[in-house]
Every structure is written in structure tokens, then in C-alpha cells.
Design an enzyme around this catalytic site. Structure first.
Site, mmCIF file in Angstrom:
data_model
loop_
_atom_site.group_PDB
_atom_site.id
_atom_site.type_symbol
_atom_site.label_atom_id
_atom_site.label_comp_id
_atom_site.label_asym_id
_atom_site.label_seq_id
_atom_site.Cartn_x
_atom_site.Cartn_y
_atom_site.Cartn_z
ATOM 1 N N CYS A 272 -9.621 -1.249 -2.826
ATOM 2 C CA CYS A 272 -10.545 -0.309 -3.491
ATOM 3 C C CYS A 272 -10.358 -0.139 -4.993
ATOM 4 C CB CYS A 272 -10.515 1.076 -2.852
ATOM 5 S SG CYS A 272 -11.046 1.110 -1.140
ATOM 6 N N ASP A 273 -9.339 -0.708 -5.596
ATOM 7 C CA ASP A 273 -9.188 -0.613 -7.051
ATOM 8 C C ASP A 273 -8.433 -1.828 -7.581
ATOM 9 O OD1 ASP A 273 -9.631 0.536 -9.548
ATOM 10 O OD2 ASP A 273 -7.839 1.781 -9.471
#
Length: 152
Positions: free
Chosen positions: A77-78
Site C-alpha cells: 500500500c505504500d
């Protein structure tokens, strides 16, 4: 389901433990991971601009494949160059899993109720609807590859 600390792969930083301290009267907790002496990918490439970048990108791809093939699936997610650390031996490891999601939809760390992502490395569908998937991780990986190819 395995605990997050039990996820083990050579291209993911190892969880060592946690520390609890206090800032004034407010208790604080911190996760402790292995030390990667060469810093993040951006710092490393600035110090070693002529290094072979392909092995670093392959390390990232292997780490991401491990997360995505895990049962349940883990979505980073990042993913971005600042969240890729380089070991003393020059290998890349994924780090910063605060925003990660487990396949059952649970987060692995604290997140705010608002959108959390780095726009430069973010898939369009995440910007539009904040839906994060393995496909959005792959988009972030491609953006990271593009940055690594032109970083000097």
C-alpha cells in the site's frame, strides 16, 4: 493466520521487537526492525550512482511477490523508493508496513480514516477510490522502477 512478525523473506526487513517509552506523560510504542546500513534506495543511489540497479529492482520484485503470494495476501500500500532499504551487502528490502493490508481487509498498523498514499507512486484507482490491491502495488513498483532508472 501468521503474525506479521512471522512473515519472513530475504527481501523484507525482519521484525526484531518493539519498544515502549514515554514522551512526557504520553506513552509511545515503536516497532524495531533490522538495521540496513545503506539507508533507503534514494540515498544509496545518490552515493553509488554507477551501481547495477537491476539486482536491486529484482530484490524488490521478489519481496513484493512474497507478500502477494502469501496466504492471506499482503498488500504493501505504500511502495516507493523511500520504503526500500539497502543492506550492508547491497540487497534491497521492503520496509514501512504501517499502511499495509492483509487479504482479509485488516490493516497491519495504524492508519487515519482519510486517504493514505504517496501520490507520485499511486495507482489512479487508489487516488479515485482509495481501493488498494496487489495491482496498485504493481503500479507503485513500476513507478519506482522508473524513478530508479533516472535517479542520479
Amino acid at each position: 493466520m501468521k503474525a506479521w512478525k512471522d512473515l519472513d523473506h530475504g527481501n523484507k526487513v525482519k521484525f526484531v521487537g518493539f519498544a515502549i517509552g514515554a514522551r512526557g506523560a504520553v506513552p509511545e510504542a515503536a516497532l524495531v526492525s533490522e538495521w540496513c546500513s545503506n539507508g533507503n534506495l534514494v540515498q544509496y543511489l545518490r552515493r553509488k550512482p554507477s551501481c547495477n540497479r537491476l539486482p536491486l529492482l529484482l530484490d524488490v520484485a521478489r519481496g513484493l511477490t512474497y507478500l502477494h503470494d502469501h496466504d492471506p495476501v499482503v498488500v504493501h500500500c505504500d511502495l516507493k523508493p523511500l520504503n526500500i532499504l539497502i543492506t550492508e551487502a547491497g540487497h534491497a528490502k521492503l520496509c514501512y508496513f504501517e499502511l499495509s493490508l492483509i487479504g482479509d481487509g485488516l490493516t497491519t498498523g495504524y492508519t487515519s480514516s482519510g486517504a493514505s498514499f504517496t501520490l507520485r507512486y499511486c495507482a489512479p484507482e487508489v487516488v479515485e477510490s482509495n481501493v488498494k490491491t496487489t495491482s496498485s502495488d504493481i503500479y507503485s513498483f513500476a513507478c519506482s522502477c522508473a524513478m530508479v532508472s533516472r535517479c542520479d
